[in-house]
Design an enzyme around this catalytic site. Sequence first.
Site, PDB file in Angstrom:
ATOM      1  N   TYR A  46      51.369  16.920  30.396  1.00  5.35           N
ATOM      2  CA  TYR A  46      51.126  15.499  30.690  1.00  5.35           C
ATOM      3  C   TYR A  46      50.339  14.837  29.551  1.00  5.35           C
ATOM      4  CZ  TYR A  46      49.938  11.240  33.222  1.00  5.35           C
ATOM      5  OH  TYR A  46      49.797   9.929  33.587  1.00  5.35           O
ATOM      6  N   PRO A  99      41.372   4.447  27.097  1.00 11.03           N
ATOM      7  CA  PRO A  99      41.495   4.888  28.498  1.00 11.03           C
ATOM      8  C   PRO A  99      42.528   5.997  28.648  1.00 11.03           C
ATOM      9  CG  PRO A  99      42.543   2.733  28.170  1.00 11.03           C
ATOM     10  CD  PRO A  99      41.845   3.068  26.885  1.00 11.03           C
ATOM     11  N   SER A 130      39.774   4.321  32.396  1.00 15.88           N
ATOM     12  CA  SER A 130      41.031   3.972  33.065  1.00 15.88           C
ATOM     13  C   SER A 130      40.786   3.585  34.521  1.00 15.88           C
ATOM     14  CB  SER A 130      41.967   5.186  33.016  1.00 15.88           C
ATOM     15  OG  SER A 130      43.079   4.985  33.835  1.00 15.88           O
ATOM     16  N   TYR A 154      44.883  -1.274  35.443  1.00 14.11           N
ATOM     17  CA  TYR A 154      46.302  -1.258  35.759  1.00 14.11           C
ATOM     18  C   TYR A 154      46.423  -2.241  36.913  1.00 14.11           C
ATOM     19  CZ  TYR A 154      47.754   2.731  32.896  1.00 14.11           C
ATOM     20  OH  TYR A 154      48.081   3.560  31.851  1.00 14.11           O
ATOM     21  N   THR A 180      46.174  -3.374  30.779  1.00 15.54           N
ATOM     22  CA  THR A 180      47.286  -2.672  30.118  1.00 15.54           C
ATOM     23  C   THR A 180      48.610  -3.253  30.582  1.00 15.54           C
ATOM     24  OG1 THR A 180      45.984  -0.675  29.863  1.00 15.54           O
ATOM     25  CG2 THR A 180      48.368  -0.409  29.762  1.00 15.54           C
ATOM     26  N   ARG A 189      59.687  10.444  30.499  1.00 17.09           N
ATOM     27  CA  ARG A 189      58.896  11.493  29.843  1.00 17.09           C
ATOM     28  C   ARG A 189      59.465  12.870  30.176  1.00 17.09           C
ATOM     29  NH1 ARG A 189      53.039   9.222  31.773  1.00 17.09           N
ATOM     30  NH2 ARG A 189      53.237   7.172  30.793  1.00 17.09           N
ATOM     31  N   LYS A 259      46.039  -5.005  26.411  1.00 17.10           N
ATOM     32  CA  LYS A 259      46.411  -3.732  25.754  1.00 17.10           C
ATOM     33  C   LYS A 259      47.931  -3.572  25.750  1.00 17.10           C
ATOM     34  CE  LYS A 259      45.338   1.241  25.821  1.00 17.10           C
ATOM     35  NZ  LYS A 259      46.481   2.044  26.260  1.00 17.10           N
ATOM     36  N   HIS A 283      50.747   2.905  23.304  1.00 16.37           N
ATOM     37  CA  HIS A 283      50.399   3.870  24.351  1.00 16.37           C
ATOM     38  C   HIS A 283      50.611   5.306  23.847  1.00 16.37           C
ATOM     39  CE1 HIS A 283      49.472   3.407  28.779  1.00 16.37           C
ATOM     40  NE2 HIS A 283      49.608   4.714  28.725  1.00 16.37           N
ATOM     41  N   ASP A 314      45.001   1.520  18.790  1.00 17.76           N
ATOM     42  CA  ASP A 314      45.095   2.978  18.945  1.00 17.76           C
ATOM     43  C   ASP A 314      46.531   3.409  18.771  1.00 17.76           C
ATOM     44  OD1 ASP A 314      46.636   3.049  21.366  1.00 17.76           O
ATOM     45  OD2 ASP A 314      44.840   3.098  22.609  1.00 17.76           O
ATOM     46  N   SER A 315      46.726   4.707  18.838  1.00 22.25           N
ATOM     47  CA  SER A 315      48.019   5.398  18.749  1.00 22.25           C
ATOM     48  C   SER A 315      48.169   6.117  17.417  1.00 22.25           C
ATOM     49  CB  SER A 315      49.220   4.463  18.980  1.00 22.25           C
ATOM     50  OG  SER A 315      49.170   3.922  20.302  1.00 22.25           O
ATOM     51  N   ARG A 318      44.001  10.577  14.246  1.00 20.33           N
ATOM     52  CA  ARG A 318      43.706  12.005  14.365  1.00 20.33           C
ATOM     53  C   ARG A 318      42.568  12.464  13.464  1.00 20.33           C
ATOM     54  NH1 ARG A 318      46.090  10.884  18.068  1.00 20.33           N
ATOM     55  NH2 ARG A 318      47.957  11.767  19.023  1.00 20.33           N
ATOM     56  N   ARG A 338      44.368  11.013  22.627  1.00 22.69           N
ATOM     57  CA  ARG A 338      44.458  12.450  22.941  1.00 22.69           C
ATOM     58  C   ARG A 338      43.349  13.288  22.319  1.00 22.69           C
ATOM     59  NH1 ARG A 338      49.695  10.573  22.343  1.00 22.69           N
ATOM     60  NH2 ARG A 338      51.143  10.966  24.045  1.00 22.69           N
TER      61      ARG A 338
HETATM   62  C1  FNR Z   1      46.890   7.553  28.174  1.00 25.72           C
HETATM   63  N1  FNR Z   1      46.794   6.186  27.908  1.00 25.72           N
HETATM   64  C2  FNR Z   1      46.395   5.337  28.897  1.00 25.72           C
HETATM   65  N2  FNR Z   1      46.263   4.000  28.644  1.00 25.72           N
HETATM   66  C3  FNR Z   1      45.812   3.167  29.584  1.00 25.72           C
HETATM   67  O1  FNR Z   1      45.706   1.967  29.343  1.00 25.72           O
HETATM   68  N3  FNR Z   1      45.452   3.649  30.815  1.00 25.72           N
HETATM   69  C4  FNR Z   1      45.567   4.954  31.142  1.00 25.72           C
HETATM   70  O2  FNR Z   1      45.232   5.369  32.253  1.00 25.72           O
HETATM   71  C5  FNR Z   1      46.091   5.837  30.177  1.00 25.72           C
HETATM   72  N4  FNR Z   1      46.286   7.141  30.464  1.00 25.72           N
HETATM   73  C6  FNR Z   1      46.665   8.019  29.482  1.00 25.72           C
HETATM   74  C7  FNR Z   1      46.789   9.375  29.763  1.00 25.72           C
HETATM   75  C8  FNR Z   1      47.075  10.267  28.751  1.00 25.72           C
HETATM   76  C9  FNR Z   1      47.191  11.725  29.054  1.00 25.72           C
HETATM   77  C10 FNR Z   1      47.250   9.810  27.429  1.00 25.72           C
HETATM   78  C11 FNR Z   1      47.502  10.764  26.288  1.00 25.72           C
HETATM   79  C12 FNR Z   1      47.164   8.474  27.155  1.00 25.72           C
HETATM   80  C13 FNR Z   1      47.053   5.675  26.552  1.00 25.72           C
HETATM   81  C14 FNR Z   1      45.789   5.688  25.702  1.00 25.72           C
HETATM   82  O3  FNR Z   1      44.883   4.719  26.128  1.00 25.72           O
HETATM   83  C15 FNR Z   1      46.099   5.417  24.238  1.00 25.72           C
HETATM   84  O4  FNR Z   1      46.820   4.221  24.125  1.00 25.72           O
HETATM   85  C16 FNR Z   1      46.880   6.557  23.567  1.00 25.72           C
HETATM   86  O5  FNR Z   1      46.390   7.813  23.994  1.00 25.72           O
HETATM   87  C17 FNR Z   1      46.779   6.478  22.059  1.00 25.72           C
HETATM   88  O6  FNR Z   1      47.634   7.401  21.446  1.00 25.72           O
HETATM   89  P1  FNR Z   1      47.141   8.825  20.895  1.00 25.72           P
HETATM   90  O7  FNR Z   1      46.021   8.598  19.940  1.00 25.72           O
HETATM   91  O8  FNR Z   1      46.754   9.632  22.077  1.00 25.72           O
HETATM   92  O9  FNR Z   1      48.356   9.376  20.230  1.00 25.72           O
END
Ligand code: FNR
Length: 390
Positions: A46, A99, A130, A154, A180, A189, A259, A283, A314-315, A318, A338
């Site tokens: 996940y 989040p 979140s 959300y 978001t 997914r 977002k 995301h 974000d996104s 690393r 992550r």
């Molecule tokens: C998320 N992200 C996310 N965003 C959000 O607005 N609410 C949420 O609850 C979540 N939950 C969530 C769970 C998991 C497991 C991941 C990996 C991501 C998205 C998060 O805020 C963010 O946009 C991304 O994680 C950025 O990308 P990288 O850096 O993880 O690749």
Amino acid sequence: MSQSFGDYQLEIYFSALHGRISDFPMDYATLERRAAHTLPPSLLSYIAGGAGDEATQRRNVDVFAEWGLVPRMLVGASERDMSVTVWGMTLPSPIFMAPVGVAGLVTKDQHGDIAVAQAAAATGVPAMFSTLMQDPLEDVIAHAGETPSFFQLYTPKDRDLAASLVERATHAGYRGIAVTLDTWIPGWRPRDLASGSFPQLRGHALKNYTSDPVFRRILGGKEDPQTVVSTWAQIFGNPLTWADLEWLRSLTDLPIILKGIAHATDARRAIDAGVDGIYCSNHGGRQANGGLTALELLPAVAEACDGRVPVLFDSGVRSGSDVVKAIALGATMVGIGRPYVYGLALDGVPGLIHLLRMFLAEADLLMAVNGYPDFAAVRTNVQRSLGRWT
Ligand code: FNR
């Protein structure tokens, strides 16, 4: 903590002189690998997975190598100002924790959101929590100390429930609401579909709902797990439109951040409608595959914002140098996704503090070596790489 984030390396070297070599990996790739072993397979997939064949998710990361920073010498950047001022508050660095709805699940005690708040308190790195939390938002913020916290909404279909969540966050002391926009429905997914695993459908991370008076009113006294989950699933995602912004704006005086904004026109329209922050993100490639990377989209979004509101990003971040590159391309604040979840999984609060200090130190030392005393210098010394690294 010292504001010279690079001092973390001295701490590590001096501890080693006294025979204490850190158990923590010093590079992100090793940390992620080690942390992955601590997680149950369905939770790992996940967190690690994304939409479609995950091409956008991978490219989000790889694209950072296509940009390079140009060193400037004889500057003597012995002090670096990494602080940012947003919505009337000054933060020690641009880094924040994005989040992540299952952060609460990755610690052994399943109170990971509280651990995130504790790490925020210890490092000064704010967290954006979140809606999907393992503990109620009021209990979590109580652990964040002096570090500001943000709440990610959300937006549920039920407007009264949305209003209640925002009111609770406002009352609890959160300093901004990030709405978001890209996740009113989950993207395709494959990893999660293959294991049939979606944590919320198993009743996880729903504490902000089960502690909410409006949600409980909707439940009408039927609070068994099955009713909670099916009610949540029906109510979760509201496909908002521009017409909803006025209503959202009316819910709070806190800064509202959108977002998932990825287009200059959307950014301009949102600012004209009165939002206080634009959050450029795809995301982490979890929602729609096949998109451009968030970093490629950032410069045009930042240009459209034209300094009127902060630009969050974000996104794919690393490392500390990725943070600096995102700043160079127009971000005001840079979200870690992550990576911080893996820091948390590796060793709870200490693991997360290490991860954050590692990113902060690398960013600070890069600025020192490259002769950037501040982000103005960063922004004038970035260019596309001359060769392809990836
Ligand atoms: C998320 N992200 C996310 N965003 C959000 O607005 N609410 C949420 O609850 C979540 N939950 C969530 C769970 C998991 C497991 C991941 C990996 C991501 C998205 C998060 O805020 C963010 O946009 C991304 O994680 C950025 O990308 P990288 O850096 O993880 O690749």
